[in-house]
Motif scaffolding. Sequence first.
Motif, PDB file in Angstrom:
ATOM      1  N   VAL A 279       5.871   5.855  -0.822  1.00  0.00           N
ATOM      2  CA  VAL A 279       5.268   4.706  -1.501  1.00  0.00           C
ATOM      3  C   VAL A 279       5.572   3.457  -0.682  1.00  0.00           C
ATOM      4  CG1 VAL A 279       5.181   3.302  -3.590  1.00  0.00           C
ATOM      5  CG2 VAL A 279       5.538   5.781  -3.765  1.00  0.00           C
ATOM      6  N   GLU A 280       4.517   2.821  -0.195  1.00  0.00           N
ATOM      7  CA  GLU A 280       4.687   1.616   0.624  1.00  0.00           C
ATOM      8  C   GLU A 280       4.287   0.381  -0.180  1.00  0.00           C
ATOM      9  OE1 GLU A 280       2.997  -0.501   4.696  1.00  0.00           O
ATOM     10  OE2 GLU A 280       2.624   1.640   4.353  1.00  0.00           O
ATOM     11  N   ALA A 281       5.223  -0.528  -0.371  1.00  0.00           N
ATOM     12  CA  ALA A 281       4.926  -1.792  -1.047  1.00  0.00           C
ATOM     13  C   ALA A 281       4.149  -2.697  -0.089  1.00  0.00           C
ATOM     14  CB  ALA A 281       6.213  -2.466  -1.488  1.00  0.00           C
ATOM     15  N   THR A 282       3.018  -3.232  -0.552  1.00  0.00           N
ATOM     16  CA  THR A 282       2.159  -4.034   0.330  1.00  0.00           C
ATOM     17  C   THR A 282       2.059  -5.494  -0.081  1.00  0.00           C
ATOM     18  OG1 THR A 282       0.235  -3.312  -0.955  1.00  0.00           O
ATOM     19  CG2 THR A 282       0.765  -2.064   1.046  1.00  0.00           C
ATOM     20  N   ALA A 283       2.315  -5.801  -1.350  1.00  0.00           N
ATOM     21  CA  ALA A 283       2.221  -7.195  -1.803  1.00  0.00           C
ATOM     22  C   ALA A 283       3.111  -7.395  -3.008  1.00  0.00           C
ATOM     23  CB  ALA A 283       0.775  -7.553  -2.143  1.00  0.00           C
ATOM     24  N   PHE A 284       3.665  -8.620  -3.099  1.00  0.00           N
ATOM     25  CA  PHE A 284       4.576  -8.970  -4.196  1.00  0.00           C
ATOM     26  C   PHE A 284       4.070 -10.250  -4.854  1.00  0.00           C
ATOM     27  CE2 PHE A 284       6.866  -6.353  -1.281  1.00  0.00           C
ATOM     28  CZ  PHE A 284       7.831  -5.673  -1.983  1.00  0.00           C
ATOM     29  N   GLU A 285       3.688 -10.153  -6.125  1.00  0.00           N
ATOM     30  CA  GLU A 285       3.193 -11.318  -6.860  1.00  0.00           C
ATOM     31  C   GLU A 285       4.280 -11.756  -7.837  1.00  0.00           C
ATOM     32  OE1 GLU A 285       0.656 -14.197  -6.926  1.00  0.00           O
ATOM     33  OE2 GLU A 285       0.003 -12.348  -5.917  1.00  0.00           O
TER      34      GLU A 285
ATOM     35  N   VAL B  99       7.643  -9.370 -11.556  1.00  0.00           N
ATOM     36  CA  VAL B  99       7.085  -9.277 -10.207  1.00  0.00           C
ATOM     37  C   VAL B  99       6.127  -8.094 -10.203  1.00  0.00           C
ATOM     38  CG1 VAL B  99       7.574  -9.016  -7.740  1.00  0.00           C
ATOM     39  CG2 VAL B  99       9.257 -10.127  -9.227  1.00  0.00           C
ATOM     40  N   GLU B 100       4.881  -8.332  -9.778  1.00  0.00           N
ATOM     41  CA  GLU B 100       3.893  -7.266  -9.664  1.00  0.00           C
ATOM     42  C   GLU B 100       3.871  -6.799  -8.207  1.00  0.00           C
ATOM     43  OE1 GLU B 100       1.954  -6.208 -12.441  1.00  0.00           O
ATOM     44  OE2 GLU B 100       3.446  -7.458 -13.470  1.00  0.00           O
ATOM     45  N   VAL B 101       4.158  -5.531  -8.002  1.00  0.00           N
ATOM     46  CA  VAL B 101       4.247  -4.987  -6.647  1.00  0.00           C
ATOM     47  C   VAL B 101       3.088  -4.026  -6.411  1.00  0.00           C
ATOM     48  CG1 VAL B 101       5.690  -3.712  -5.010  1.00  0.00           C
ATOM     49  CG2 VAL B 101       6.757  -5.197  -6.722  1.00  0.00           C
ATOM     50  N   ALA B 102       2.198  -4.394  -5.497  1.00  0.00           N
ATOM     51  CA  ALA B 102       1.078  -3.530  -5.129  1.00  0.00           C
ATOM     52  C   ALA B 102       1.544  -2.517  -4.095  1.00  0.00           C
ATOM     53  CB  ALA B 102      -0.062  -4.366  -4.565  1.00  0.00           C
ATOM     54  N   THR B 103       0.981  -1.306  -4.137  1.00  0.00           N
ATOM     55  CA  THR B 103       1.357  -0.272  -3.181  1.00  0.00           C
ATOM     56  C   THR B 103       0.129   0.173  -2.385  1.00  0.00           C
ATOM     57  OG1 THR B 103       1.015   1.588  -4.705  1.00  0.00           O
ATOM     58  CG2 THR B 103       3.180   0.519  -4.730  1.00  0.00           C
ATOM     59  N   ALA B 104       0.365   0.783  -1.234  1.00  0.00           N
ATOM     60  CA  ALA B 104      -0.714   1.127  -0.308  1.00  0.00           C
ATOM     61  C   ALA B 104      -1.733   2.079  -0.914  1.00  0.00           C
ATOM     62  CB  ALA B 104      -0.119   1.726   0.957  1.00  0.00           C
ATOM     63  N   ASP B 105      -1.298   2.976  -1.799  1.00  0.00           N
ATOM     64  CA  ASP B 105      -2.203   3.970  -2.379  1.00  0.00           C
ATOM     65  C   ASP B 105      -2.820   3.538  -3.700  1.00  0.00           C
ATOM     66  OD1 ASP B 105      -1.857   5.650  -0.240  1.00  0.00           O
ATOM     67  OD2 ASP B 105      -0.207   6.754  -1.174  1.00  0.00           O
TER      68      ASP B 105
ATOM     69  N   PRO C 149      -1.443   2.340  -6.980  1.00  0.00           N
ATOM     70  CA  PRO C 149      -0.675   2.004  -8.175  1.00  0.00           C
ATOM     71  C   PRO C 149       0.114   0.688  -8.034  1.00  0.00           C
ATOM     72  CG  PRO C 149      -0.438   4.327  -7.684  1.00  0.00           C
ATOM     73  CD  PRO C 149      -1.160   3.711  -6.512  1.00  0.00           C
ATOM     74  N   VAL C 150       0.261   0.005  -9.151  1.00  0.00           N
ATOM     75  CA  VAL C 150       1.002  -1.258  -9.201  1.00  0.00           C
ATOM     76  C   VAL C 150       2.266  -1.044 -10.025  1.00  0.00           C
ATOM     77  CG1 VAL C 150       0.972  -3.653 -10.001  1.00  0.00           C
ATOM     78  CG2 VAL C 150      -1.085  -2.651  -8.963  1.00  0.00           C
ATOM     79  N   ILE C 151       3.380  -1.575  -9.525  1.00  0.00           N
ATOM     80  CA  ILE C 151       4.657  -1.474 -10.236  1.00  0.00           C
ATOM     81  C   ILE C 151       5.010  -2.858 -10.757  1.00  0.00           C
ATOM     82  CG2 ILE C 151       7.090  -0.828 -10.090  1.00  0.00           C
ATOM     83  CD1 ILE C 151       6.312   0.862  -7.599  1.00  0.00           C
ATOM     84  N   SER C 152       5.215  -2.955 -12.055  1.00  0.00           N
ATOM     85  CA  SER C 152       5.609  -4.218 -12.680  1.00  0.00           C
ATOM     86  C   SER C 152       7.096  -4.153 -13.015  1.00  0.00           C
ATOM     87  CB  SER C 152       4.794  -4.450 -13.957  1.00  0.00           C
ATOM     88  OG  SER C 152       5.197  -5.652 -14.578  1.00  0.00           O
ATOM     89  N   ALA C 153       7.877  -5.104 -12.486  1.00  0.00           N
ATOM     90  CA  ALA C 153       9.328  -5.087 -12.681  1.00  0.00           C
ATOM     91  C   ALA C 153       9.834  -6.460 -13.063  1.00  0.00           C
ATOM     92  CB  ALA C 153      10.019  -4.623 -11.398  1.00  0.00           C
ATOM     93  N   SER C 154      10.896  -6.486 -13.858  1.00  0.00           N
ATOM     94  CA  SER C 154      11.533  -7.771 -14.183  1.00  0.00           C
ATOM     95  C   SER C 154      12.250  -8.343 -12.961  1.00  0.00           C
ATOM     96  CB  SER C 154      12.529  -7.588 -15.330  1.00  0.00           C
ATOM     97  OG  SER C 154      11.878  -7.137 -16.497  1.00  0.00           O
ATOM     98  N   HIS C 155      12.802  -7.462 -12.123  1.00  0.00           N
ATOM     99  CA  HIS C 155      13.467  -7.865 -10.884  1.00  0.00           C
ATOM    100  C   HIS C 155      13.136  -6.862  -9.795  1.00  0.00           C
ATOM    101  CE1 HIS C 155      16.163 -10.913 -12.718  1.00  0.00           C
ATOM    102  NE2 HIS C 155      16.134 -10.099 -13.767  1.00  0.00           N
TER     103      HIS C 155
ATOM    104  N   PRO D 130      14.429 -17.520  -1.514  1.00  0.00           N
ATOM    105  CA  PRO D 130      14.077 -18.894  -1.879  1.00  0.00           C
ATOM    106  C   PRO D 130      12.709 -18.973  -2.563  1.00  0.00           C
ATOM    107  CG  PRO D 130      15.058 -18.867   0.298  1.00  0.00           C
ATOM    108  CD  PRO D 130      14.903 -17.429  -0.118  1.00  0.00           C
ATOM    109  N   LYS D 131      12.670 -19.661  -3.715  1.00  0.00           N
ATOM    110  CA  LYS D 131      11.475 -19.890  -4.523  1.00  0.00           C
ATOM    111  C   LYS D 131      10.940 -18.622  -5.188  1.00  0.00           C
ATOM    112  CE  LYS D 131      10.068 -23.927  -1.807  1.00  0.00           C
ATOM    113  NZ  LYS D 131       9.001 -24.555  -0.993  1.00  0.00           N
ATOM    114  N   LYS D 132      11.685 -17.530  -5.077  1.00  0.00           N
ATOM    115  CA  LYS D 132      11.301 -16.274  -5.743  1.00  0.00           C
ATOM    116  C   LYS D 132      12.554 -15.687  -6.413  1.00  0.00           C
ATOM    117  CE  LYS D 132       7.659 -15.269  -2.346  1.00  0.00           C
ATOM    118  NZ  LYS D 132       6.492 -15.584  -3.182  1.00  0.00           N
ATOM    119  N   PRO D 133      13.022 -16.298  -7.503  1.00  0.00           N
ATOM    120  CA  PRO D 133      14.322 -15.925  -8.076  1.00  0.00           C
ATOM    121  C   PRO D 133      14.401 -14.505  -8.620  1.00  0.00           C
ATOM    122  CG  PRO D 133      13.141 -17.445  -9.517  1.00  0.00           C
ATOM    123  CD  PRO D 133      12.379 -17.402  -8.230  1.00  0.00           C
ATOM    124  N   ARG D 134      13.254 -13.847  -8.823  1.00  0.00           N
ATOM    125  CA  ARG D 134      13.278 -12.460  -9.329  1.00  0.00           C
ATOM    126  C   ARG D 134      13.250 -11.425  -8.203  1.00  0.00           C
ATOM    127  NH1 ARG D 134      12.885 -11.606 -14.620  1.00  0.00           N
ATOM    128  NH2 ARG D 134      12.606 -13.459 -15.925  1.00  0.00           N
ATOM    129  N   ILE D 135      13.167 -11.909  -6.954  1.00  0.00           N
ATOM    130  CA  ILE D 135      13.193 -10.990  -5.811  1.00  0.00           C
ATOM    131  C   ILE D 135      14.492 -11.226  -5.041  1.00  0.00           C
ATOM    132  CG2 ILE D 135      12.065 -10.239  -3.685  1.00  0.00           C
ATOM    133  CD1 ILE D 135       9.422 -11.191  -4.806  1.00  0.00           C
TER     134      ILE D 135
END
Length: 401
Positions: free
Chosen positions: A208-214, A220-226, A228-234, A357-362
């Motif tokens: 699973v390759e993470a491609t974008a972090f919103e 934090v919404e984490v998009a993956t290469a294939d 699926p999106v993973i939604s995490a508090s941290h 910096p500026k992304k306290p949940r990451i």
Amino acid sequence: MRKLDLRTGTPVWMAYRAPSVPTQTLTRDIKCEVLVVGMGISGAMMAEALTGAGHEVVMIDRRGPLLGSTPATTALVQYEIDTPLSKLKLKIGRTDAERAWRRSRLAVMNLKAHIEALGIPCDLATRPTLYLAGNELTGRALEEEAETRTDAGLLSRYLTAKPLKDEFGLDRDGAILSHDNLALDPRKLTAGLLNTARSRGARFYKNVEATAFEHAKDSVEVATADGPVISASHVVLCTGYELMPFVPADNHQVISTWAIATRPQKQNLWPQEAFIWEASDPYLYMRATKDGRVVCGGEDEEFQDEERRDALIPAKTAAIVAKLKKLMPKLDTSPQFVWAGAFGSTSTGLPIIGAVPKKPRIHAVMGYGGNGITYSRIASEIVSAAIAGRSDSEADLFAFG
């Protein structure tokens, strides 16, 4: 993510069987409390610490468990930081330099206690360390480093040439002797920590390759290469030397290193199987495995070009073998394992651990230097405290900026 070929060749740890770590395939969107990116030693320590504190954890890796740079480590788990205390205090001040060294010492003690408490079989053994005089510190300068450590409450003994020869059979102008560092098998430890986290409910997804972090207010919404999106508090980035583009890296560089391991030869090993490294640039370092192989590495160079690194394997291997033979004439220095790898470093030799910096949940962990396993322990303590809403007493030492 910056993609790197993290290692080439066969590290010695592949000679020993590590437990398997079961994984799943990510086929749909999922939610979790904490997403840990990376299933190497730092990710394993993070997941174990977080699940031990009761957090719901998901782990992903674009390869799979134990397939990144973790097998390439020579696993000299020391509290001694790459930057001597006498030099670090000139960079960041005496108080902070002493705090960093003491925290490193505490991390090694905590790691040993934790491995024993969890009962993880990873060939754990306590070893003294010899820091040999070299082109960076010799004579009076090395003696002053020992005094600086002692003044900071870190037990050190300066050995002149004669006691060094008498006690350890080594011909050098002097050395600093310290105690209670750890020898272990990094693959067995990583697998043990991952399986401990899994037994507490952690879910592992390979390839699973993470491609974008919103980054949003509450997640934090984490998009993956294939897809699926993973939604995490941290999110915790334990990606080693493969850095995300939004993570500041102005004080971080990737360095190439080379290593060998000999055949088992218990009868030829030096007293106490002490860790040995040099006050030199580049420095040589060595340890023994449980079955008596000698693991020796060094010849580091400040570049990350994998093709160039790999092309240098024959020359670097020959240089390491020659240095090892000069220091230890009784050893059979013929390499049975040869490998090259990458590691990240900073100008101070301290890692960078904390919220981006500026992304306290990451949260990110980077800049491991020669103390990757020790710093991974510190990171697991600092980040798990932050996610729980507490403040670690040394978090400021390692924070971004």
